[in-house]
Design an enzyme around this catalytic site. Structure first.
Site, PDB file in Angstrom:
ATOM      1  N   ASP A  11       0.854  -1.180   0.000  1.00 23.23           N
ATOM      2  CA  ASP A  11       0.000   0.000   0.000  1.00 23.23           C
ATOM      3  C   ASP A  11       0.898   1.240   0.000  1.00 23.23           C
ATOM      4  O   ASP A  11       1.739   1.394   0.888  1.00 23.23           O
ATOM      5  CB  ASP A  11      -0.850  -0.045   1.275  1.00 23.23           C
ATOM      6  CG  ASP A  11      -1.868   1.079   1.344  1.00 23.23           C
ATOM      7  OD1 ASP A  11      -1.708   2.108   0.648  1.00 23.23           O
ATOM      8  OD2 ASP A  11      -2.816   0.924   2.125  1.00 23.23           O
ATOM      9  N   GLY A  33      -9.514   4.433  -6.496  1.00 26.07           N
ATOM     10  CA  GLY A  33      -8.197   3.803  -6.617  1.00 26.07           C
ATOM     11  C   GLY A  33      -7.190   4.322  -5.606  1.00 26.07           C
ATOM     12  O   GLY A  33      -7.522   4.606  -4.449  1.00 26.07           O
ATOM     13  N   VAL A  34      -5.966   4.475  -6.061  1.00 28.74           N
ATOM     14  CA  VAL A  34      -4.888   4.887  -5.165  1.00 28.74           C
ATOM     15  C   VAL A  34      -5.107   6.336  -4.697  1.00 28.74           C
ATOM     16  O   VAL A  34      -4.750   6.692  -3.569  1.00 28.74           O
ATOM     17  CB  VAL A  34      -3.512   4.672  -5.845  1.00 28.74           C
ATOM     18  CG1 VAL A  34      -3.268   5.618  -6.990  1.00 28.74           C
ATOM     19  CG2 VAL A  34      -2.397   4.738  -4.828  1.00 28.74           C
ATOM     20  N   ASP A  35      -5.710   7.151  -5.519  1.00 32.12           N
ATOM     21  CA  ASP A  35      -6.033   8.543  -5.165  1.00 32.12           C
ATOM     22  C   ASP A  35      -6.946   8.572  -3.926  1.00 32.12           C
ATOM     23  O   ASP A  35      -6.678   9.300  -2.948  1.00 32.12           O
ATOM     24  CB  ASP A  35      -6.732   9.175  -6.384  1.00 32.12           C
ATOM     25  CG  ASP A  35      -6.850  10.683  -6.316  1.00 32.12           C
ATOM     26  OD1 ASP A  35      -6.368  11.284  -5.353  1.00 32.12           O
ATOM     27  OD2 ASP A  35      -7.436  11.255  -7.261  1.00 32.12           O
TER      28      ASP A  35
HETATM   29  N1  AR6 Z   1      -1.410   1.553  -2.957  1.00 32.01           N
HETATM   30  C1  AR6 Z   1      -0.773   1.244  -4.111  1.00 32.01           C
HETATM   31  N2  AR6 Z   1      -1.437   1.006  -5.267  1.00 32.01           N
HETATM   32  C2  AR6 Z   1      -2.783   1.091  -5.247  1.00 32.01           C
HETATM   33  C3  AR6 Z   1      -3.511   1.418  -4.076  1.00 32.01           C
HETATM   34  C4  AR6 Z   1      -2.771   1.659  -2.893  1.00 32.01           C
HETATM   35  N3  AR6 Z   1      -3.349   1.968  -1.721  1.00 32.01           N
HETATM   36  N4  AR6 Z   1      -4.843   1.420  -4.390  1.00 32.01           N
HETATM   37  C5  AR6 Z   1      -4.942   1.098  -5.701  1.00 32.01           C
HETATM   38  N5  AR6 Z   1      -3.689   0.879  -6.219  1.00 32.01           N
HETATM   39  P1  AR6 Z   1      -5.770   3.735 -10.206  1.00 32.01           P
HETATM   40  P2  AR6 Z   1      -5.203   5.310 -12.633  1.00 32.01           P
HETATM   41  C6  AR6 Z   1      -3.298   0.504  -7.580  1.00 32.01           C
HETATM   42  O1  AR6 Z   1      -7.062   3.329 -10.785  1.00 32.01           O
HETATM   43  O2  AR6 Z   1      -5.325   4.128 -13.516  1.00 32.01           O
HETATM   44  C7  AR6 Z   1      -8.755   7.741  -9.602  1.00 32.01           C
HETATM   45  O3  AR6 Z   1     -10.147   7.817  -9.481  1.00 32.01           O
HETATM   46  C8  AR6 Z   1      -4.380  -0.011  -8.500  1.00 32.01           C
HETATM   47  O4  AR6 Z   1      -4.701  -1.364  -8.181  1.00 32.01           O
HETATM   48  O5  AR6 Z   1      -5.698   4.147  -8.792  1.00 32.01           O
HETATM   49  O6  AR6 Z   1      -4.051   6.262 -12.863  1.00 32.01           O
HETATM   50  C9  AR6 Z   1      -8.142   9.080  -9.949  1.00 32.01           C
HETATM   51  O7  AR6 Z   1      -8.802  10.141  -9.309  1.00 32.01           O
HETATM   52  C10 AR6 Z   1      -3.677   0.100  -9.847  1.00 32.01           C
HETATM   53  O8  AR6 Z   1      -2.787  -1.002 -10.039  1.00 32.01           O
HETATM   54  O9  AR6 Z   1      -5.094   4.960 -11.062  1.00 32.01           O
HETATM   55  C11 AR6 Z   1      -8.305   9.120 -11.437  1.00 32.01           C
HETATM   56  O10 AR6 Z   1      -9.617   9.536 -11.790  1.00 32.01           O
HETATM   57  C12 AR6 Z   1      -2.833   1.367  -9.664  1.00 32.01           C
HETATM   58  O11 AR6 Z   1      -2.835   1.645  -8.267  1.00 32.01           O
HETATM   59  C13 AR6 Z   1      -8.107   7.692 -11.864  1.00 32.01           C
HETATM   60  O12 AR6 Z   1      -8.455   6.913 -10.734  1.00 32.01           O
HETATM   61  C14 AR6 Z   1      -3.370   2.578 -10.405  1.00 32.01           C
HETATM   62  O13 AR6 Z   1      -4.780   2.514 -10.455  1.00 32.01           O
HETATM   63  C15 AR6 Z   1      -6.661   7.412 -12.207  1.00 32.01           C
HETATM   64  O14 AR6 Z   1      -6.558   6.114 -12.733  1.00 32.01           O
END
Ligand code: AR6
Length: 171
Positions: A11, A33-35
């Site tokens: 994480d 997601g991560v945001d």
């Molecule tokens: N720690 C590390 N990685 C993570 C975590 C975490 N706590 N949570 C999720 N991931 P994404 P994007 C992974 O969708 O594709 C948001 O709504 C996840 O499994 O977070 O750049 C933003 O506001 C995946 O492998 O980012 C934008 O609207 C990776 O992080 C949009 O999503 C990236 O997935 C951005 O989409």
């Protein structure tokens, strides 16, 4: 393999690097997601600070404090949405990494942790995104913009892709 680059499964909100990077959207006002995870862990003060930033274009990066996170800084960068690869996605994703490294250097963050930007909700293929991430990390380290780069993968499968990429010679 360059010992200054590490891959961990976990994480990003618990990383103790000087800076962590947020895979944001152009509003910089949070999301899923991560945001979403970063905003939950950092507390409402992060959103309050983000409101002062005025958003960011895809490929740009902006920095805030880490608030309740172990990291001192959060670097917010909106990655490109994958549209099939012919909409400048590779250049935009590279810009996310380059601008994040440049900001890290500006604020004096010597260690930085990245999630796999754009590969979740934005659907960028993990292998292609990883090649860009690793290439840009090698360049930033060679230019001494930062001293250590940690790639934080949320799945074992993603971590394996990173490990494979790091085991190959720079292209
Ligand atoms: N720690 C590390 N990685 C993570 C975590 C975490 N706590 N949570 C999720 N991931 P994404 P994007 C992974 O969708 O594709 C948001 O709504 C996840 O499994 O977070 O750049 C933003 O506001 C995946 O492998 O980012 C934008 O609207 C990776 O992080 C949009 O999503 C990236 O997935 C951005 O989409």
């Amino acid at each position: 393999m360059d010992g200054r680059i590490t891959v961990v499964e976990g994480d990003i909100t618990s990383q103790d690097t000087d800076a962590i990077v947020n895979a944001a959207n152009t509003t910089l006002l949070g999301g899923g997601g991560v945001d979403g995870a970063i905003h939950r862990a950092a507390g409402p003060e992060l959103l309050a600070e983000c409101r002062t930033l005025g958003g960011a274009q895809t490929g740009e990066a902006k920095v805030t404090r880490g608030h309740r996170l172990p990291a001192r800084y959060v670097i917010h960068t909106p990655g490109p949405v994958w549209h099939g690869g012919r909409s400048n996605e590779a250049e935009l994703l590279a810009s996310c990494y380059r601008n994040s490294f440049a900001l890290a250097q500006d604020v004096g963050a010597r260690t930085i942790a990245f999630p796999t930007i754009s590969t979740g909700i934005y659907r960028y293929p993990i292998e292609q995104a990883t090649a860009i991430a690793v290439r840009e990390a090698r360049r930033a380290l060679a230019a001494e913009l930062v001293q250590k780069v940690r790639f934080v993968c949320f799945s074992h499968r993603d971590a394996e892709v990173y490990r494979r990429e790091l085991a190959t010679r720079p292209r």
